[in-house]
Design a protein around this motif. Structure first.
Motif, PDB file in Angstrom:
ATOM      1  N   ASN A 220       0.805  -1.231   0.000  1.00 43.89           N
ATOM      2  CA  ASN A 220       0.000   0.000   0.000  1.00 43.89           C
ATOM      3  C   ASN A 220       0.835   1.277   0.000  1.00 43.89           C
ATOM      4  O   ASN A 220       0.288   2.373   0.081  1.00 43.89           O
ATOM      5  CB  ASN A 220      -0.956   0.010   1.196  1.00 43.89           C
ATOM      6  CG  ASN A 220      -0.218  -0.094   2.531  1.00 43.89           C
ATOM      7  OD1 ASN A 220       0.984   0.157   2.628  1.00 43.89           O
ATOM      8  ND2 ASN A 220      -0.951  -0.464   3.578  1.00 43.89           N
ATOM      9  N   ARG A 221       2.165   1.116  -0.065  1.00 46.95           N
ATOM     10  CA  ARG A 221       3.082   2.262  -0.102  1.00 46.95           C
ATOM     11  C   ARG A 221       2.918   3.159   1.125  1.00 46.95           C
ATOM     12  O   ARG A 221       3.073   4.377   1.052  1.00 46.95           O
ATOM     13  CB  ARG A 221       2.875   3.092  -1.376  1.00 46.95           C
ATOM     14  CG  ARG A 221       2.932   2.307  -2.669  1.00 46.95           C
ATOM     15  CD  ARG A 221       4.267   1.614  -2.840  1.00 46.95           C
ATOM     16  NE  ARG A 221       5.379   2.563  -2.887  1.00 46.95           N
ATOM     17  CZ  ARG A 221       6.657   2.204  -2.887  1.00 46.95           C
ATOM     18  NH1 ARG A 221       6.982   0.925  -2.791  1.00 46.95           N
ATOM     19  NH2 ARG A 221       7.600   3.116  -2.962  1.00 46.95           N
ATOM     20  N   LYS A 222       2.629   2.554   2.267  1.00 45.73           N
ATOM     21  CA  LYS A 222       2.476   3.309   3.497  1.00 45.73           C
ATOM     22  C   LYS A 222       3.711   3.148   4.386  1.00 45.73           C
ATOM     23  O   LYS A 222       4.293   2.069   4.471  1.00 45.73           O
ATOM     24  CB  LYS A 222       1.243   2.836   4.274  1.00 45.73           C
ATOM     25  CG  LYS A 222      -0.083   3.101   3.570  1.00 45.73           C
ATOM     26  CD  LYS A 222      -0.400   4.584   3.523  1.00 45.73           C
ATOM     27  CE  LYS A 222      -1.797   4.816   2.950  1.00 45.73           C
ATOM     28  NZ  LYS A 222      -2.129   6.267   2.885  1.00 45.73           N
ATOM     29  N   ALA A 223       4.092   4.238   5.024  1.00 45.37           N
ATOM     30  CA  ALA A 223       5.158   4.204   6.019  1.00 45.37           C
ATOM     31  C   ALA A 223       4.515   4.040   7.398  1.00 45.37           C
ATOM     32  O   ALA A 223       3.317   4.283   7.578  1.00 45.37           O
ATOM     33  CB  ALA A 223       5.984   5.480   5.959  1.00 45.37           C
ATOM     34  N   THR A 224       5.330   3.638   8.373  1.00 48.28           N
ATOM     35  CA  THR A 224       4.795   3.307   9.694  1.00 48.28           C
ATOM     36  C   THR A 224       5.615   3.964  10.794  1.00 48.28           C
ATOM     37  O   THR A 224       6.843   4.065  10.701  1.00 48.28           O
ATOM     38  CB  THR A 224       4.797   1.778   9.908  1.00 48.28           C
ATOM     39  OG1 THR A 224       4.092   1.156   8.838  1.00 48.28           O
ATOM     40  CG2 THR A 224       4.138   1.409  11.224  1.00 48.28           C
ATOM     41  N   ALA A 225       4.917   4.387  11.832  1.00 51.67           N
ATOM     42  CA  ALA A 225       5.570   4.950  13.016  1.00 51.67           C
ATOM     43  C   ALA A 225       4.755   4.550  14.242  1.00 51.67           C
ATOM     44  O   ALA A 225       3.627   4.060  14.125  1.00 51.67           O
ATOM     45  CB  ALA A 225       5.677   6.467  12.912  1.00 51.67           C
ATOM     46  N   GLU A 226       5.344   4.752  15.410  1.00 58.87           N
ATOM     47  CA  GLU A 226       4.672   4.395  16.657  1.00 58.87           C
ATOM     48  C   GLU A 226       4.568   5.605  17.573  1.00 58.87           C
ATOM     49  O   GLU A 226       5.458   6.457  17.605  1.00 58.87           O
ATOM     50  CB  GLU A 226       5.433   3.288  17.394  1.00 58.87           C
ATOM     51  CG  GLU A 226       5.408   1.944  16.703  1.00 58.87           C
ATOM     52  CD  GLU A 226       6.114   0.865  17.513  1.00 58.87           C
ATOM     53  OE1 GLU A 226       6.504   1.157  18.674  1.00 58.87           O
ATOM     54  OE2 GLU A 226       6.283  -0.251  16.993  1.00 58.87           O
ATOM     55  N   VAL A 227       3.472   5.630  18.326  1.00 55.33           N
ATOM     56  CA  VAL A 227       3.262   6.623  19.377  1.00 55.33           C
ATOM     57  C   VAL A 227       2.862   5.866  20.638  1.00 55.33           C
ATOM     58  O   VAL A 227       1.953   5.029  20.598  1.00 55.33           O
ATOM     59  CB  VAL A 227       2.154   7.626  18.997  1.00 55.33           C
ATOM     60  CG1 VAL A 227       1.842   8.552  20.177  1.00 55.33           C
ATOM     61  CG2 VAL A 227       2.567   8.444  17.781  1.00 55.33           C
ATOM     62  N   LEU A 228       3.527   6.126  21.740  1.00 56.00           N
ATOM     63  CA  LEU A 228       3.195   5.462  22.996  1.00 56.00           C
ATOM     64  C   LEU A 228       2.013   6.158  23.662  1.00 56.00           C
ATOM     65  O   LEU A 228       1.903   7.383  23.638  1.00 56.00           O
ATOM     66  CB  LEU A 228       4.399   5.467  23.939  1.00 56.00           C
ATOM     67  CG  LEU A 228       5.672   4.792  23.418  1.00 56.00           C
ATOM     68  CD1 LEU A 228       6.760   4.824  24.487  1.00 56.00           C
ATOM     69  CD2 LEU A 228       5.397   3.364  22.972  1.00 56.00           C
TER      70      LEU A 228
END
Length: 245
Positions: A220-228
């Motif tokens: 899907n050409r999506k990048a990923t990140a996390e938030v706590l």
């Protein structure tokens, strides 16, 4: 006061750069499928779905009466070995004090007896540790503090193989898995501010990026990140806006 400062920071940052739209899913910060490598019949079942547990708590124990008896026997053998070693040591030390006036062969006999007694004690200690290790393998302990999300075993069931018996998730600590357009991947950094809202909830929350994944989803050409975050049920989802450069 703190919330006002957050809002001021967000407004200032938004004037300096665009907001990047993202969707997110809520997952536990830690989760584990738990099982035993030892086979047996469940003797004690100490938790259920929804139970909160501390790290190290015994969740389940299979029948181990034979191992408990083995440990009792190993302890008695160790106790006897220590008594015999102490007697051999005292005898050896007494003869050491007069070894210049006694037969060398007699001295050698007591030296050997002391060494054998010491070796027997060491073997008894090792045997006890081994029995205790076997006993511990009949107990399933929580690897971290959290809440039981699922249970796939009942009292009296047979534990066979490596099937998952429980799923343990951290609580209330969660993380948001953000998905956003890959073209913004290099515009973000750890610490970038994020405002987000869980679907179906009116309250908007504030956070910051704690981790950025280096690769992009090829499908899907999506990048990923996390938030706590905290106090959000895993499995929920929502929308977020990340403040870019």
């Amino acid at each position: 006061m703190i919330k006002t400062l957050w809002i001021a920071l967000l407004l200032t940052a938004s004037l300096m750069g665009e907001e990047i739209y993202a969707t997110f899913d809520v997952v536990a910060r830690k989760e584990a499928n738990l099982n035993l490598t030892t086979q047996g019949i469940v003797k004690h079942l100490n938790v259920d779905v929804g139970s909160r547990v501390k790290q190290g708590a015994v969740l389940l124990e299979i029948d181990n009466d034979d191992l408990v008896a083995g440990i009792d026997l190993a302890r008695e053998k160790l106790k006897k070995a220590k008594i015999e070693e102490e007697f051999a040591r005292l005898t050896y030390e007494r003869y050491t004090q007069v070894k210049s006036v006694i037969d060398a062969e007699l001295m050698d006999q007591h030296t050997l007896a002391y060494k054998k007694a010491s070796a027997t004690t060491s073997e008894a200690k090792a045997s006890l540790r081994y029995q205790e290790t076997l006993l511990e393998k009949t107990r399933l302990r929580a690897p971290f503090s959290g809440i039981i999300a699922s249970r796939n075993i009942e009292l009296g069931d047979s534990v066979v193989g490596a099937s998952s018996l429980f799923r343990l998730i951290s609580s209330p600590e969660v993380k948001l898995i953000l998905n956003f357009d890959e073209k913004y991947l290099h515009s973000l950094k750890v610490g970038s501010k994020v405002r987000y809202r869980v679907d179906g909830q009116g309250k908007e929350r504030l956070g910051s990026i704690s981790k950025i994944y280096p690769s992009v989803n090829a499908k899907n050409r999506k990048a990923t990140a996390e938030v706590l975050s905290t106090n959000i049920a895993p499995g929920l989802f929502g929308e977020a806006y990340i403040l870019g450069k």
